[in-house]
Motif scaffolding. Structure first.
Motif, PDB file in Angstrom:
ATOM      1  N   LEU A 206       0.829  -1.210   0.000  1.00 46.41           N
ATOM      2  CA  LEU A 206       0.000   0.000   0.000  1.00 46.41           C
ATOM      3  C   LEU A 206       0.864   1.260   0.000  1.00 46.41           C
ATOM      4  CD1 LEU A 206      -2.847  -1.173   2.384  1.00 46.41           C
ATOM      5  CD2 LEU A 206      -3.058  -0.654  -0.059  1.00 46.41           C
ATOM      6  N   PHE A 207       1.999   1.240   0.689  1.00 46.54           N
ATOM      7  CA  PHE A 207       2.929   2.378   0.607  1.00 46.54           C
ATOM      8  C   PHE A 207       3.383   2.591  -0.834  1.00 46.54           C
ATOM      9  CE2 PHE A 207       4.581   1.629   5.223  1.00 46.54           C
ATOM     10  CZ  PHE A 207       3.497   2.318   5.738  1.00 46.54           C
ATOM     11  N   ARG A 208       3.677   1.495  -1.525  1.00 51.13           N
ATOM     12  CA  ARG A 208       4.140   1.628  -2.912  1.00 51.13           C
ATOM     13  C   ARG A 208       3.040   2.165  -3.818  1.00 51.13           C
ATOM     14  NH1 ARG A 208       6.892  -3.421  -1.885  1.00 51.13           N
ATOM     15  NH2 ARG A 208       5.524  -4.631  -3.256  1.00 51.13           N
ATOM     16  N   ASP A 209       1.799   1.903  -3.453  1.00 47.28           N
ATOM     17  CA  ASP A 209       0.679   2.355  -4.284  1.00 47.28           C
ATOM     18  C   ASP A 209       0.232   3.773  -3.945  1.00 47.28           C
ATOM     19  OD1 ASP A 209      -1.283   1.474  -6.358  1.00 47.28           O
ATOM     20  OD2 ASP A 209      -2.747   1.874  -4.771  1.00 47.28           O
ATOM     21  N   TYR A 210       0.762   4.333  -2.857  1.00 48.69           N
ATOM     22  CA  TYR A 210       0.223   5.618  -2.402  1.00 48.69           C
ATOM     23  C   TYR A 210       0.298   6.743  -3.444  1.00 48.69           C
ATOM     24  CZ  TYR A 210      -1.705   8.933   0.782  1.00 48.69           C
ATOM     25  OH  TYR A 210      -2.563   9.841   1.342  1.00 48.69           O
ATOM     26  N   PRO A 211       1.346   6.832  -4.266  1.00 46.51           N
ATOM     27  CA  PRO A 211       1.378   7.915  -5.257  1.00 46.51           C
ATOM     28  C   PRO A 211       0.187   7.922  -6.209  1.00 46.51           C
ATOM     29  CG  PRO A 211       3.573   7.025  -4.967  1.00 46.51           C
ATOM     30  CD  PRO A 211       2.644   6.114  -4.202  1.00 46.51           C
ATOM     31  N   THR A 212      -0.490   6.794  -6.398  1.00 45.26           N
ATOM     32  CA  THR A 212      -1.676   6.804  -7.260  1.00 45.26           C
ATOM     33  C   THR A 212      -2.760   7.710  -6.685  1.00 45.26           C
ATOM     34  OG1 THR A 212      -2.761   4.884  -6.208  1.00 45.26           O
ATOM     35  CG2 THR A 212      -1.194   4.434  -8.001  1.00 45.26           C
ATOM     36  N   ASN A 213      -2.745   7.902  -5.361  1.00 45.20           N
ATOM     37  CA  ASN A 213      -3.722   8.801  -4.756  1.00 45.20           C
ATOM     38  C   ASN A 213      -3.439  10.250  -5.133  1.00 45.20           C
ATOM     39  OD1 ASN A 213      -4.821   6.537  -3.442  1.00 45.20           O
ATOM     40  ND2 ASN A 213      -3.402   6.769  -1.728  1.00 45.20           N
ATOM     41  N   VAL A 214      -2.164  10.609  -5.144  1.00 47.00           N
ATOM     42  CA  VAL A 214      -1.780  11.972  -5.528  1.00 47.00           C
ATOM     43  C   VAL A 214      -2.100  12.195  -7.008  1.00 47.00           C
ATOM     44  CG1 VAL A 214       0.100  13.644  -5.558  1.00 47.00           C
ATOM     45  CG2 VAL A 214       0.024  11.891  -3.772  1.00 47.00           C
ATOM     46  N   ASP A 215      -1.853  11.194  -7.832  1.00 48.42           N
ATOM     47  CA  ASP A 215      -2.168  11.307  -9.264  1.00 48.42           C
ATOM     48  C   ASP A 215      -3.654  11.566  -9.482  1.00 48.42           C
ATOM     49  OD1 ASP A 215       0.487  10.786  -9.783  1.00 48.42           O
ATOM     50  OD2 ASP A 215       0.159   8.659 -10.249  1.00 48.42           O
ATOM     51  N   LEU A 216      -4.469  11.107  -8.548  1.00 47.11           N
ATOM     52  CA  LEU A 216      -5.914  11.255  -8.667  1.00 47.11           C
ATOM     53  C   LEU A 216      -6.412  12.640  -8.256  1.00 47.11           C
ATOM     54  CD1 LEU A 216      -8.000   9.010  -9.496  1.00 47.11           C
ATOM     55  CD2 LEU A 216      -8.488   8.751  -7.049  1.00 47.11           C
ATOM     56  N   TYR A 217      -5.576  13.404  -7.571  1.00 49.63           N
ATOM     57  CA  TYR A 217      -6.047  14.670  -7.001  1.00 49.63           C
ATOM     58  C   TYR A 217      -6.703  15.608  -8.025  1.00 49.63           C
ATOM     59  CZ  TYR A 217      -3.872  13.809  -2.407  1.00 49.63           C
ATOM     60  OH  TYR A 217      -3.541  13.313  -1.168  1.00 49.63           O
ATOM     61  N   PRO A 218      -6.150  15.800  -9.235  1.00 51.01           N
ATOM     62  CA  PRO A 218      -6.833  16.709 -10.165  1.00 51.01           C
ATOM     63  C   PRO A 218      -8.277  16.292 -10.472  1.00 51.01           C
ATOM     64  CG  PRO A 218      -4.598  16.302 -10.905  1.00 51.01           C
ATOM     65  CD  PRO A 218      -4.847  15.348  -9.766  1.00 51.01           C
ATOM     66  N   ARG A 219      -8.518  14.985 -10.573  1.00 49.59           N
ATOM     67  CA  ARG A 219      -9.888  14.522 -10.800  1.00 49.59           C
ATOM     68  C   ARG A 219     -10.758  14.751  -9.572  1.00 49.59           C
ATOM     69  NH1 ARG A 219     -10.282   8.568 -12.364  1.00 49.59           N
ATOM     70  NH2 ARG A 219     -12.484   9.183 -12.503  1.00 49.59           N
ATOM     71  N   VAL A 220     -10.174  14.573  -8.396  1.00 50.75           N
ATOM     72  CA  VAL A 220     -10.924  14.817  -7.161  1.00 50.75           C
ATOM     73  C   VAL A 220     -11.298  16.288  -7.058  1.00 50.75           C
ATOM     74  CG1 VAL A 220     -10.801  14.742  -4.638  1.00 50.75           C
ATOM     75  CG2 VAL A 220      -9.817  12.876  -5.989  1.00 50.75           C
TER      76      VAL A 220
END
Length: 289
Positions: A206-220
């Protein structure tokens, strides 16, 4: 009279999902989404405090709490995958419209639910649940992002440090004006679950996947602007994981966001349950119809 809290398990995609539930099934639904390294245990006091007016549901994410903990070979530990399980649970429970309370990991799961079906989300309460890069506090996140970018011996040690009893306790008491208000049962409970054989590898995935959350921010952010979803931030102002700038940032896209900074830390419910409950009840009374 305090509402009874039920502790239940159901099956979603062949996995057992544990959840706490209270309140009238016909009442407006409120879904509580926990963060790292805890579980729905963090909501044990909030659930009955809201259940006189609302149907309150608090699941344990896969790999956390009492829910199933398949190996990383048997389940893809990504925030997309955790969201799909949460969505499946809500479907099984017949919850098609809901307000949500998001904290830490619960935030990127909640944002994904909202992006999938924006019409289903009636309101958002965020308690140190981040959606903006302004919210990341250094140096806590430096190690996570370095590890996610380049996993290996040189970057492994700092993130494994986040799985230790010292850091688990720190997350609860750091920034709290009166640490004696925070029960040690919290970090003892969380640490016992973190220490299960194989759980470290789950957390590292999950730590390795965390940057996908930041990538999602513009859509959020676009979702916030388009939906104008009612949002309340009740935020531990002294959190050194997600700082208060992350709370203030919601007004960039939701000018009417209600933001309250509390003299507490990452798990502000533990020290300021009554304050946060009062804010939530007032907010829901005005925005949920």
């Amino acid at each position: 009279m305090t509402s009874a809290v039920h502790h239940r398990t159901t099956t979603v995609d062949s996995l057992e999902v544990f959840y706490r539930e209270a309140g009238d099934p016909a009442a407006p639904a409120v879904v509580l989404l926990h963060g790292f390294p805890t579980s729905s245990h963090m909501f044990r006091h909030l659930i009955p405090a809201l259940a006189d007016r609302y149907r309150v549901i608090a699941p344990d994410h896969i790999g956390f709490g009492q829910s199933a903990m398949p190996t990383p070979e048997d389940f893809p530990y990504t925030f997309d995958a955790l969201t799909e399980i949460t969505s499946g649970l809500l479907g099984r429970l017949g919850v098609d419209r809901f307000a949500m309370y998001v904290q830490d990991y619960g935030a990127p799961i909640g944002w994904r639910l909202a992006l999938q079906h924006p019409e289903r989300v009636t309101a958002i309460v965020t308690q140190n649940g981040n959606a903006y890069e302004e919210g990341f506090v250094k140096p806590f996140w430096d190690g996570v992002f370095a590890y996610a970018k380049s996993p290996g011996p040189d970057t492994d040690a700092p993130v494994r440090g986040a799985l230790t009893p010292e850091i688990t306790r720190w997350q609860y008491v750091n920034g709290v004006d009166d640490p004696s208000l925070v029960s040690p049962d919290n970090w003892v409970h969380d640490q016992a679950l973190l220490d299960r054989p194989g759980n470290d590898e789950i957390q590292l995935r999950l730590f390795r996947d965390y940057p996908t959350n930041v990538d999602l921010y513009p859509r959020v952010h676009r979702y916030f602007r388009d939906s104008r979803v009612p949002l309340l931030a009740v935020w531990g102002a002294n959190d050194e994981i997600f700082g208060p700038a992350g709370a203030e940032a919601f007004r960039q896209d939701l000018p009417n966001a209600e933001i309250h900074l509390i003299e507490s830390g990452h798990f502000a419910l533990e020290s300021h349950l009554e304050t946060i409950t009062e804010r939530i009840r007032d907010f829901f009374a005005r925005v949920l119809t």
